[in-house]
Design an enzyme around this catalytic site. Structure first.
Site, PDB file in Angstrom:
ATOM      1  N   ASN A  37       7.020  -5.176  -7.889  1.00  0.00           N
ATOM      2  CA  ASN A  37       8.364  -4.610  -8.074  1.00  0.00           C
ATOM      3  C   ASN A  37       9.442  -5.408  -7.332  1.00  0.00           C
ATOM      4  OD1 ASN A  37      10.186  -2.797  -9.051  1.00  0.00           O
ATOM      5  ND2 ASN A  37       9.506  -1.058  -7.802  1.00  0.00           N
ATOM      6  N   HIS A 122       5.078  14.377  -8.031  1.00  0.00           N
ATOM      7  CA  HIS A 122       6.198  14.289  -7.084  1.00  0.00           C
ATOM      8  C   HIS A 122       7.208  15.383  -7.329  1.00  0.00           C
ATOM      9  CE1 HIS A 122       5.873   9.688  -6.288  1.00  0.00           C
ATOM     10  NE2 HIS A 122       4.701  10.286  -6.237  1.00  0.00           N
ATOM     11  N   ARG A 147       3.464  16.123  -3.916  1.00  0.00           N
ATOM     12  CA  ARG A 147       4.194  15.456  -2.842  1.00  0.00           C
ATOM     13  C   ARG A 147       5.619  15.982  -2.836  1.00  0.00           C
ATOM     14  NH1 ARG A 147       5.948   9.061  -2.760  1.00  0.00           N
ATOM     15  NH2 ARG A 147       7.902   9.864  -3.570  1.00  0.00           N
ATOM     16  N   HIS A 212       7.649   6.670   4.020  1.00  0.00           N
ATOM     17  CA  HIS A 212       8.102   5.368   3.527  1.00  0.00           C
ATOM     18  C   HIS A 212       8.453   4.401   4.660  1.00  0.00           C
ATOM     19  CE1 HIS A 212       9.588   2.929   0.035  1.00  0.00           C
ATOM     20  NE2 HIS A 212       8.607   3.593  -0.524  1.00  0.00           N
ATOM     21  N   GLU A 236       2.225  10.129   4.535  1.00  0.00           N
ATOM     22  CA  GLU A 236       2.069   8.756   4.029  1.00  0.00           C
ATOM     23  C   GLU A 236       2.984   7.759   4.732  1.00  0.00           C
ATOM     24  OE1 GLU A 236       2.134   8.752  -0.200  1.00  0.00           O
ATOM     25  OE2 GLU A 236       3.066   6.774  -0.311  1.00  0.00           O
ATOM     26  N   GLU A 262      -0.087   1.172   0.330  1.00  0.00           N
ATOM     27  CA  GLU A 262       0.508   0.650  -0.907  1.00  0.00           C
ATOM     28  C   GLU A 262       1.060  -0.763  -0.748  1.00  0.00           C
ATOM     29  OE1 GLU A 262       3.310   3.932  -1.407  1.00  0.00           O
ATOM     30  OE2 GLU A 262       4.933   2.502  -1.161  1.00  0.00           O
ATOM     31  N   TRP A 402      13.033   0.181   4.386  1.00  0.00           N
ATOM     32  CA  TRP A 402      13.409   1.106   3.286  1.00  0.00           C
ATOM     33  C   TRP A 402      12.221   1.991   2.920  1.00  0.00           C
ATOM     34  CZ3 TRP A 402      11.538   1.235  -1.920  1.00  0.00           C
ATOM     35  CH2 TRP A 402      12.124   2.275  -2.679  1.00  0.00           C
TER      36      TRP A 402
HETATM   37  C1  GCO Z   1       4.914   5.795  -3.648  1.00  0.00           C
HETATM   38  C2  GCO Z   1       5.710   4.606  -3.266  1.00  0.00           C
HETATM   39  C3  GCO Z   1       6.699   4.134  -4.271  1.00  0.00           C
HETATM   40  C4  GCO Z   1       7.273   2.782  -3.814  1.00  0.00           C
HETATM   41  C5  GCO Z   1       7.396   1.888  -4.982  1.00  0.00           C
HETATM   42  C6  GCO Z   1       7.887   0.511  -4.582  1.00  0.00           C
HETATM   43  O1  GCO Z   1       4.351   6.374  -2.748  1.00  0.00           O
HETATM   44  O2  GCO Z   1       4.824   6.090  -4.830  1.00  0.00           O
HETATM   45  O3  GCO Z   1       6.174   4.704  -1.962  1.00  0.00           O
HETATM   46  O4  GCO Z   1       7.668   5.077  -4.567  1.00  0.00           O
HETATM   47  O5  GCO Z   1       8.494   2.937  -3.203  1.00  0.00           O
HETATM   48  O6  GCO Z   1       6.171   1.816  -5.621  1.00  0.00           O
HETATM   49  O7  GCO Z   1       7.789  -0.364  -5.642  1.00  0.00           O
HETATM   50 MG    MG Z   2       4.595   5.626  -0.848  1.00  0.00          MG
END
Ligand code: GCO
Ligand code: MG
Length: 402
Positions: A37, A122, A147, A212, A236, A262, A402
């Site tokens: 991404n 989500h 979530r 995040h 997470e 991730e 971010w």
């Molecule tokens: C999640 C992730 C995504 C990321 C995205 C970045 O847990 O699904 O944090 O929302 O921000 O995949 O490309």
């Molecule tokens: Mg995530």
């Protein structure tokens, strides 16, 4: 069976995807996701310029040897671009092997360990009430895990909260959007969200939350502790995962389960986290962690240390990646949970697939191979559009994760 051709297809049916399609002299084809991404064209170029020429003429059955050839043979190791490119080749070769055997890939991985793959959705909203309405909507759809992400009072925007409900798409624009962050505002607000969620939905629903990467270990420890009364299934990415040892501090202070992975691309980037039991769920996925071959290695190491899987499944992972993830999920012994953010109709049109959702589970399907393909004519109707992930700043202007 020899590889005769490999094509890199870049398409944007609502968001960008990079796909590798491999062809063989026996007429069998395979697909692999290579989407990174916001940096998509780097992987497309890596594949086109440096990998595809090495594939032509190779034996399509030699998955492990091809993996080692591309990994060790490059000399330069790890990293998201390299590992996504290798993942695409690996995934496409598993797809081909499944088709050659006449079996779905999960059968080649040892067969089913469970009937279906439990997924989480989500629930996002600007306010707590909006988030709770969304949770109720997921429960109506049969979800067993949700979530929760909510706007933080006093902040103009927050990760995970967008206009769309069933999918969340943060990448946009020819320059990155800028967000503002305050750890103080966030930390005092989040426990209120989960207190309301437990009041409304009782103790058993699996509730998750994504930080995040925005806290330091001691801040994350404080958050984990303040969320203990609400029994989260996982918290997470509480801190950036660059410093694996940093998770020890969180672990020493809270019993809230931790999920990470991730942005992790290799077993070497999470080996300490796993071996020292500093996390509970490893969230790497097929496309960014070297394909089915390498991700299975990570999951096997995790199984030895009481760590379960929790693969990333946001909308920027294409249906090809999702299909591959499901074949792994259904076969490994230490499956935990799979993220499932739905794709748009245009994406589903470009990537016809056999997996399906029912009653809180995804099922990989019984077609030989991965059960997913790319419709190249449809893909050609959606040309690439540059889109960046946002950049985050503290209220005083300092750049922050971010
Ligand atoms: C999640 C992730 C995504 C990321 C995205 C970045 O847990 O699904 O944090 O929302 O921000 O995949 O490309
Ligand atoms: Mg995530």
């Amino acid at each position: 069976m020899k590889i005769t051709d490999a094509r890199v297809i870049v398409t944007c049916p609502g968001r960008n995807f990079v796909t590798l399609k491999i062809e063989t002299d026996e007429g069998l084809t395979g697909v692999g996701d290579a989407t990174l991404n916001g940096r998509e064209l780097a992987v497309a170029a890596y594949l086109r310029d440096h990998v595809v020429p090495l594939l032509i003429g190779r034996d399509a059955h030699r998955i492990e040897d091809t993996w080692q050839y591309l990994y060790q043979g490059a000399y330069w190791r790890r990293g998201p671009v390299t590992m996504s490119a290798i993942a695409a080749v690996d995934t496409a070769l598993w797809d081909i092997k499944g088709k050659a055997a006449g079996l779905p890939v999960y059968q080649l991985l040892g067969g089913r360990s469970r009937e279906g793959v439990t997924v989480y959705g989500h629930a996002n909203g600007e306010t707590v009430d909006e988030v709770l309405d969304e949770v109720a909507r997921y429960l109506d759809l049969g979800y067993r895990a949700v979530r929760l992400q909510c706007g933080v009072p006093g902040l103009p925007s927050t990760y995970g909260v967008g206009a769309d409900k069933m999918f969340y798409e943060p990448a946009r624009g020819t320059v990155p959007e800028e967000n503002v962050w305050s750890t103080e505002k966030y930390l005092s607000f989040v426990p209120k969200l989960f207190a309301r969620a437990r009041e409304e939905f009782g103790p058993e629903l699996r509730l998750l939350h994504d930080v995040h990467h925005r806290l330091t270990p001691i801040e994350a420890a404080r958050l984990g502790r303040s969320l203990e009364p609400y029994g989260l299934y996982w918290l997470e990415d509480p801190v950036p995962a660059d410093l694996q040892e940093g998770f020890r501090l969180i672990r020493e202070h809270t019993t809230t389960p931790i999920a990470v992975g991730e942005v992790i691309n290799s077993i070497w980037d999470c080996a300490d986290l796993i071996r020292n039991q500093l996390i509970d769920f490893i969230r790497c996925t097929v496309v960014h962690a070297g394909g089915i071959t390498h991700l299975r290695r990570i999951f096997d190491l995790a199984a030895l240390h009481h760590v379960r899987s929790g693969s990333h499944g946001a909308t920027d992972l294409s249906p090809v990646c999702m299909a591959a993830a499901l074949h792994l999920d259904v076969s490994i012994p230490n499956f935990g949970l799979q993220e499932y953010m739905r794709h748009t109709e245009a994406t589903d049109e470009v990537f016809p697939h056999g997996y399906h959702y029912a009653d809180g589970y995804l099922f990989p399907g019984e077609e030989p191979g991965l059960g997913v393909d790319i419709d190249e004519e449809a893909a050609a109707r959606y040309p690439y559009r540059q889109a960046y992930l946002p950049v985050n700043r503290l209220e005083d202007g300092t750049v922050h994760p971010w």
